[in-house]
Design an enzyme around this catalytic site. Structure first.
Site, short mmCIF file in Angstrom:
data_model
loop_
_atom_site.label_atom_id
_atom_site.label_comp_id
_atom_site.label_asym_id
_atom_site.label_seq_id
_atom_site.Cartn_x
_atom_site.Cartn_y
_atom_site.Cartn_z
N GLU A 23 0.85 -1.19 0.00
CA GLU A 23 0.00 0.00 0.00
C GLU A 23 0.89 1.24 0.00
O GLU A 23 1.88 1.29 0.71
CB GLU A 23 -0.90 0.02 1.25
CG GLU A 23 -1.93 -1.08 1.26
CD GLU A 23 -3.02 -0.88 2.33
OE1 GLU A 23 -3.10 0.21 2.93
OE2 GLU A 23 -3.79 -1.83 2.54
N HIS A 81 -4.26 6.61 0.27
CA HIS A 81 -3.53 5.34 0.27
C HIS A 81 -4.14 4.43 -0.79
O HIS A 81 -5.18 4.75 -1.36
CB HIS A 81 -3.48 4.70 1.66
CG HIS A 81 -4.76 4.07 2.14
ND1 HIS A 81 -5.84 4.82 2.58
CD2 HIS A 81 -5.12 2.78 2.27
CE1 HIS A 81 -6.80 3.99 2.98
NE2 HIS A 81 -6.40 2.74 2.79
N ASP A 94 -8.82 1.05 8.40
CA ASP A 94 -8.68 2.44 7.92
C ASP A 94 -9.40 3.41 8.86
O ASP A 94 -8.90 4.49 9.16
CB ASP A 94 -9.24 2.58 6.50
CG ASP A 94 -8.37 1.87 5.48
OD1 ASP A 94 -7.18 1.63 5.76
OD2 ASP A 94 -8.89 1.57 4.38
ZN LIG Z 1 -7.12 0.93 3.44
#
Ligand SMILES: [Zn+2]
Length: 141
Positions: A23, A81, A94
């Protein structure tokens, strides 16, 4: 609504593709408000222990970005992201890791190394409860 400069959006896509299958993450700078305007994207190191599954903006880079933005009369309007081979939708992690109410959180899906669907979510906080609210993302200088 989040309005984002085409160059900043391209930088988000490029970062997601470059760091695939991990990521990517970074900071969006510009002017905040009900309609925020992101004029720049600042890639940051992903400090998460498992960068293929999560992201964490390096704290020193975040501090530098705050200072840099202030000097330019700008502010942090959001964070971005990528979700490698995932959907452009926030995960439970998140939300747990989002600490800036009022900011936009942009997620770009990167499938097989190619950035695709990109969405924005505004972090809201009411009575100590945080949640993401989908918001329109408009690519415009
Ligand atoms: Zn995420």
């Amino acid at each position: 609504m989040l309005r984002i400069d085409p160059g900043a959006l391209e930088a988000v896509w490029r970062d997601g593709q470059m760091r695939y299958p991990e990521e990517c993450c970074g900071i969006l700078l510009g002017r905040g408000g009900p309609v925020s305007h992101a004029t720049g994207a600042l890639p940051c190191a992903n400090a998460a222990a498992a960068p293929r599954l999560r992201y964490a903006v390096d704290e020193r880079e975040l501090f530098r970005a705050v200072k840099w933005a202030r000097e330019r009369g700008e502010e942090i309007v959001g964070f971005y992201h990528s979700h490698p081979d995932g959907a452009a939708h926030p995960s439970a992690a998140d939300l747990a890791d989002a600490w800036w109410p009022g900011c936009s959180y942009v997620i770009t899906a990167v499938a097989d190394g190619r950035a695709g669907e990109t969405r924005a979510f505004r972090l809201r906080e009411e009575a100590g409860e945080r949640r993401f609210e989908a918001e329109p993302l408009e690519e415009r200088p």
